[in-house]
Scaffold this motif. Structure first.
Motif, short mmCIF file in Angstrom:
data_model
loop_
_atom_site.label_atom_id
_atom_site.label_comp_id
_atom_site.label_asym_id
_atom_site.label_seq_id
_atom_site.Cartn_x
_atom_site.Cartn_y
_atom_site.Cartn_z
N GLN A 1 -94.26 -28.22 -3.38
CA GLN A 1 -94.09 -29.66 -3.18
C GLN A 1 -95.41 -30.40 -3.35
OE1 GLN A 1 -92.25 -29.94 0.69
NE2 GLN A 1 -90.18 -29.94 -0.19
N LYS A 2 -96.49 -29.80 -2.83
CA LYS A 2 -97.80 -30.43 -2.96
C LYS A 2 -98.18 -30.59 -4.42
CE LYS A 2 -102.68 -29.69 -1.80
NZ LYS A 2 -103.65 -28.78 -1.15
N ALA A 3 -98.02 -29.50 -5.18
CA ALA A 3 -98.35 -29.57 -6.61
C ALA A 3 -97.47 -30.58 -7.32
CB ALA A 3 -98.20 -28.19 -7.24
N ASP A 4 -96.19 -30.62 -6.97
CA ASP A 4 -95.28 -31.57 -7.61
C ASP A 4 -95.66 -33.01 -7.28
OD1 ASP A 4 -93.90 -29.48 -8.70
OD2 ASP A 4 -92.33 -29.46 -7.17
N LEU A 5 -96.02 -33.27 -6.02
CA LEU A 5 -96.40 -34.63 -5.63
C LEU A 5 -97.67 -35.09 -6.34
CD1 LEU A 5 -95.65 -34.51 -1.78
CD2 LEU A 5 -94.42 -35.82 -3.52
N GLN B 1 -84.70 -21.55 -7.40
CA GLN B 1 -84.97 -22.40 -6.24
C GLN B 1 -84.79 -23.86 -6.65
OE1 GLN B 1 -88.89 -21.24 -4.94
NE2 GLN B 1 -88.12 -19.56 -3.69
N VAL B 2 -84.02 -24.59 -5.84
CA VAL B 2 -83.66 -25.98 -6.16
C VAL B 2 -84.27 -26.90 -5.11
CG1 VAL B 2 -81.75 -27.56 -6.58
CG2 VAL B 2 -81.48 -25.13 -7.10
N TYR B 3 -84.97 -27.97 -5.57
CA TYR B 3 -85.59 -28.96 -4.69
C TYR B 3 -84.88 -30.29 -4.85
CZ TYR B 3 -89.27 -25.43 -4.46
OH TYR B 3 -89.96 -24.28 -4.29
N PHE B 4 -84.48 -30.86 -3.73
CA PHE B 4 -83.76 -32.13 -3.77
C PHE B 4 -84.72 -33.32 -3.67
CE2 PHE B 4 -79.78 -30.22 -3.79
CZ PHE B 4 -79.71 -29.23 -2.82
N LYS C 1 -100.10 -38.53 -10.39
CA LYS C 1 -100.90 -38.71 -11.60
C LYS C 1 -100.08 -39.37 -12.71
CE LYS C 1 -104.05 -34.79 -10.90
NZ LYS C 1 -104.46 -33.47 -11.41
N ARG C 2 -98.86 -38.89 -12.85
CA ARG C 2 -97.99 -39.44 -13.90
C ARG C 2 -97.71 -40.93 -13.67
NH1 ARG C 2 -94.57 -35.94 -13.36
NH2 ARG C 2 -93.02 -36.99 -12.04
N GLN C 3 -97.41 -41.27 -12.40
CA GLN C 3 -97.13 -42.67 -12.10
C GLN C 3 -98.38 -43.54 -12.29
OE1 GLN C 3 -95.57 -42.45 -8.13
NE2 GLN C 3 -93.48 -41.99 -8.82
N ALA C 4 -99.54 -42.99 -11.88
CA ALA C 4 -100.79 -43.75 -12.04
C ALA C 4 -101.08 -44.01 -13.51
CB ALA C 4 -101.94 -43.00 -11.38
N ASN C 5 -100.92 -42.97 -14.33
CA ASN C 5 -101.15 -43.14 -15.77
C ASN C 5 -100.21 -44.16 -16.38
OD1 ASN C 5 -103.24 -41.27 -15.75
ND2 ASN C 5 -101.90 -39.55 -16.23
#
Length: 784
Positions: A563-567, A780-783, A572-576
């Protein structure tokens, strides 16, 4: 091959008798009745693998589609000499071919759903599907062997004419029933000598012209074939003869057609019998709640919670039995009816079952040896016919064992050396054990001799064991205690039953000091064993809890890292994206300024108001800062002094509160049930709002949903339906992450699961499980 004597002594025929009742074909039943343990390790492992895979099928609520089939040996012999089969034999061959088709289809269907059974498919692949032959048989005979009218046009014509002729006969006879009712003993049409006749009263025999075929036992009725139907009866008899000839021709014709396929038919019968044999063994294993054992080339036996398979499951006592590694001789002592003989039979029978390819009534992880012979000297061997005493008969058997035993043999002695003088019997028993121990055989022996307890304690690779006895209840517990010799309980039992103490004291004086010491040592060992067993169980419980907590912690930590890596990547993606959007807007504003300059020309300046507007537009592109920590701006906004009753935001905690008291520059703020003191810099004045009426909501807890869904073994359509339902339930249960187990297989189920996850609106992302948690066999599925 293991001796029949040992098989009988250990009740192995009772196992095969029960197993035979679980078969569906005569071929499998014959195999069961000839079942013998094997000494070939590879063959044993192959047998066990076959049964294990058949158990997997049964655990899914399925079975290999094999109906009840008769053995076709006689039919095949007739085909070999080109003789004709009868209708029943032909129908049985058709049923065999139908079974082959169903079995092939069953395994093909399982393979399509990623369920592969290599050991069973090996047999199924040897089946030969003969679709045209099966169709020919189905068109010729019914299931009970009756030749069908559709077998040939000639047979259909004959039977059609038979029906017409019978109708004509009945019409004629029905007319006579009405016109001659007064001379008939009964108003019915019957058959005698394959001819239709009427029952006529004996007194009126001359009143109806025709042939007499029979009379009743009393002579009161005669059966007359009326003259009016004689020709029709003759015609019907001729048609019956034609029918019989046509049937014989058809059966012979189709029998000749089967001859080229004779080897394939024999092979099919063998394979179906083999699969039925395997399935029966699996069904028996399921009945016993048995497991697949491991095997040791060094004959190291470790049976965990072993149960005798022929003892009532509600009464049987399970025991751990270990022998062959640290020690190869076990001496079991204990009172009569304490279960010593049952222990011998349990290890012997379980070893026979395992080497015969049967699952064994033990816990998972149990291990058997591979013995060339299993010798059993158990029970009363007295022979009246040979005039041998119990001791002599036992010794005759023991001599035979000594002559045949090898280092790969398992030997079971019940009451070794009994039936003679105790001192001589003990000495003889020790000598026999010494001889067999030097050979290297694995030996279990029961005894009452105290000398053998000392022998077991001092002799290398030898250990004592005892059957536990509850002195308080004066009854055996049937539990085997390895490492502890049994002790005599006669005096203690007598004391509890009320024997005079003076008699007990006199009896104690007759027991040697060595025997007293031995009994005290045994009693102490029993107490220590119980204490160690209790502590071991407590330690095991704590270890299991720790392992469970560690597994949960690792799962949560892995989830946190993901989750940390995904966040971070998402931020970064949103900032770019925001930077790119802002740059685009800024470039547009600058381009507008350049366009204005071109419009105004070099000699005209742009109006100040226009530049101010453009500058404001650029300023608006700047992202607003979080001013909660900017104390200077915060003070500027809080121009009005805070007072009691003001609603404020407590900046360090991002909570709303109300000022309830002011002491100098400190403000006491009520936040829910908490009151805390803050400086003015930590507070932000909020607009007063009307308080809304509080409504208490009670949520009823739903059923708990597991964080794991196992789809292995499911059909594709059903698996997708279960996946959709499960995702909805997991979302309602507020699970942040779940695991879908789909297996590896051909990948069809795995691909379907991931396609469904890609389309689900509440799935944020998904990935394969770590290598130590299933790898690409689960997702593994993340909601969101």
């Amino acid at each position: 091959m293991i001796q029949e004597r040992s098989l009988n002594k250990l009740d192995f025929p009772k196992i095969t008798h029960h197993l035979a009742g679980l078969t569906r074909t005569q071929m499998a039943k014959n195999r069961v009745l000839n079942l013998h343990p094997s000494g070939d390790l590879e063959q044993i492992r192959r047998w066990q693998e076959e049964v294990s895979q058949a158990r997997q099928i049964q655990d899914q609520g399925k079975s290999i589609p094999i109906p009840r089939l008769e053995e076709l040996g006689m039919a095949f012999k007739r085909l070999e000499i080109e003789a004709s089969l009868n209708g029943r034999e032909l129908a049985q061959i058709g049923q065999l071919l139908s079974t082959v088709s169903q079995v092939k289809h069953f395994f093909d269907q399982e393979a399509e759903e990623d369920r592969i059974y290599p050991a069973l498919s090996f047999w199924a692949d040897q089946c030969t599907v003969l679709s045209q032959v099966q169709l020919r048989i189905d068109q010729t005979v019914s299931e009970d062997g009756t030749v069908l009218s559709s077998a040939s046009s000639e047979l259909a014509r004959i039977r059609r004419q038979q029906g017409q002729t019978e109708n004509q006969i009945r019409t004629q006879l029905n007319q006579l029933l009405k016109s001659k009712a007064n001379i008939l003993s009964d108003a019915l049409i019957t058959i005698r000598n394959d001819r239709y006749v009427l029952p006529v009263k004996a007194d009126f025999r001359g009143q109806l012209a025709g042939n007499i075929h029979d009379q009743s036992a009393t002579g009161q009725t005669i059966y007359v074939e009326p003259q009016a139907v004689i020709d029709l009866n003759n015609r019907l008899s001729s048609l019956y003869s034609q029918e019989k000839a046509e049937i014989e021709r058809l059966l012979y014709e189709i029998s000749l057609e089967l001859i080229p396929y004779l080897d394939a038919l024999k092979g099919n019968q063998t394979v179906i019998g083999q699969l039925d044999f395997i399935q029966a063994k699996a069904e028996y294993g399921k009945e016993l709640q048995a497991t697949t054992p491991q095997f040791s080339k060094e004959n190291q036996v470790a049976l965990w919670q072993a149960r005798h398979p022929l003892v009532d499951p509600d009464q049987v006592v399970a025991n751990d039995i270990l022998i062959g590694e640290t020690y190869r001789v076990m001496l079991i002592t204990g009172p009569n009816t304490g279960g010593k003989t049952i222990v011998l039979k349990t290890i012997g029978l379980i070893q026979l079952m395992g080497q015969a390819g049967l699952q064994v009534p033990c816990q998972e992880g149990s291990q058997l040896g591979v013995f060339d012979q299993i010798f059993a000297d158990i029970g009363d061997e007295q022979s009246i016919e040979q005039n041998l005493s119990t001791f002599s008969s036992h010794m005759t058997n023991i001599v035979s064992i000594i002559e045949s035993a090898t280092y790969q043999s398992l030997i079971l002695f019940d009451e070794l050396g009994s039936g003679t003088d105790p001192q001589e019997g003990a000495a003889l028993a020790m000598a026999i054990l010494d001889h067999l121990r030097k050979i290297g055989a694995v030996i279990l022996a029961t005894t009452h001799y105290p000398e053998l307890k000392v022998y077991g304690h001092k002799t290398p690779k030898t250990i004592n064991a005892a059957m536990e006895f509850d002195v308080d209840s004066l009854s055996p517990t049937y539990h085997l205690m390895i490492g502890v010799p049994g002790r005599s309980n006669a005096l203690e039992i007598s004391r509890r039953l009320g024997l005079d103490p003076s008699i007990l004291d006199q009896a104690k004086q007759g027991i040697s000091q060595d025997s007293h010491s031995l009994n005290e040592m045994v009693a102490k060992l029993e107490r220590e064993r119980r204490e160690a067993s209790t502590k071991n169980q407590q330690a095991q419980d704590l270890l299991d809890q720790s392992a469970s907590l560690l597994a949960d912690l690792r799962t949560e930590y892995d989830r946190y890292l993901h989750q940390k890596a995904d966040l971070i990547e998402k931020a970064k993606r949103q900032a770019n994206e925001k930077v790119a959007e802002t740059q685009k807007q800024a470039e547009a504003i600058l381009q507008e300024i350049r366009d204005l300059q071109l419009v105004q020309g070099q000699n005209h300046t742009i109006k100040e108001s226009v530049l101010i507007d453009k500058k404001s537009a650029l300023d608006h592109l700047k992202q607003a800062e979080d001013l909660r920590k900017n104390k200077v701006l915060k003070k500027a906004k809080n121009q009005r002094r805070l007072k009691v009753g003001d609603d404020v935001e407590v900046l360090p905690y991002s909570q709303r509160g109300t000022i309830v008291a002011i002491d100098k520059e400190q403000y006491l703020v009520q936040m829910g049930i908490l009151k805390m003191t803050f400086s003015e810099a930590d507070l932000k004045l909020l607009t007063k709002v009307d308080r809304k009426e509080k409504i208490n909501l009670h949520r009823q807890a739903g059923s708990k949903v597991k964080t794991t869904l196992d789809l292995r073994g499911e059909r594709y359509d059903l698996a997708m339906k279960r996946l959709t339902q499960y995702l909805d339930q997991a979302l309602l249960s507020n699970h942040p992450m779940v695991t879908i187990i789909h297996g590896k297989g051909t990948g069809a189920l795995r691909s379907g699961v991931q396609k469904a996850l890609e389309k689900h609106p509440q799935v944020d992302h998904f990935e394969y499980s770590p290598a130590n948690a299933g790898g690409n066999g689960s997702t593994q599925v993340y909601f969101k």
